[in-house]
Motif scaffolding. Sequence first.
Motif, PDB file in Angstrom:
ATOM      1  N   UNK A 107     -19.930  10.893  99.947  1.00  0.00           N
ATOM      2  CA  UNK A 107     -19.483   9.737 101.579  1.00  0.00           C
ATOM      3  C   UNK A 107     -19.950  10.281 102.610  1.00  0.00           C
ATOM      4  N   UNK A 108     -20.079   9.876 103.465  1.00  0.00           N
ATOM      5  CA  UNK A 108     -20.539   9.574 104.989  1.00  0.00           C
ATOM      6  C   UNK A 108     -18.964  11.355 105.627  1.00  0.00           C
ATOM      7  N   UNK A 109     -19.475  11.709 106.188  1.00  0.00           N
ATOM      8  CA  UNK A 109     -18.467  12.016 107.230  1.00  0.00           C
ATOM      9  C   UNK A 109     -18.945  12.315 108.628  1.00  0.00           C
ATOM     10  N   UNK A 110     -20.253  12.563 108.811  1.00  0.00           N
ATOM     11  CA  UNK A 110     -20.953  12.073 110.238  1.00  0.00           C
ATOM     12  C   UNK A 110     -22.084  11.237 109.849  1.00  0.00           C
ATOM     13  N   UNK A 111     -22.211   9.973 111.028  1.00  0.00           N
ATOM     14  CA  UNK A 111     -23.216   9.061 110.835  1.00  0.00           C
ATOM     15  C   UNK A 111     -23.776   9.299 113.013  1.00  0.00           C
TER      16      UNK A 111
END
Length: 151
Positions: A107-111
């Motif tokens: 899952x993305x944590x920082x984008x």
Amino acid sequence: MAGEAQDPSIWPLPKFHFSVDIGDQKDLAFQEVSGLDTETQIIEYRAGNSKQFSTVKMPGINKVGNVTLKKGIFVKDNKFWDWYSQISMNTIKRVPVVIKLLDEKGNPTMVWSLQNAWPTKITGTDLKADGNEVAVETLEIAHEGLTIANS
């Protein structure tokens, strides 16, 4: 702060699990991403009637650097060369680029989102008769803005 105990559930994020979206191409695998930086130019000003013999520094125009992406070369995979070859007389297909740092579940944590990105440079791999490394190509992209979001 000194003397404070750190929460054992908080750890820095590892940087090895990430994915990249370029336009409509999703979850592209890259070996390395670098150049996610932005800076503000400094304006130095001194009023003519200032009693101080120095300038005042003020924030000026924001500036973003080019982002460099490195990936392995695969047979019949020329999509970046095809994108680069579309440059003609100041026209190029500009696309959004999204770089996602992922957690252990994917899952993305920082984008990081790049607006209006386009390829400015492609570097093919170096070739060595006595080497045993993977062939890697480098794509450098210019863009018109960088935003960061935390998930």
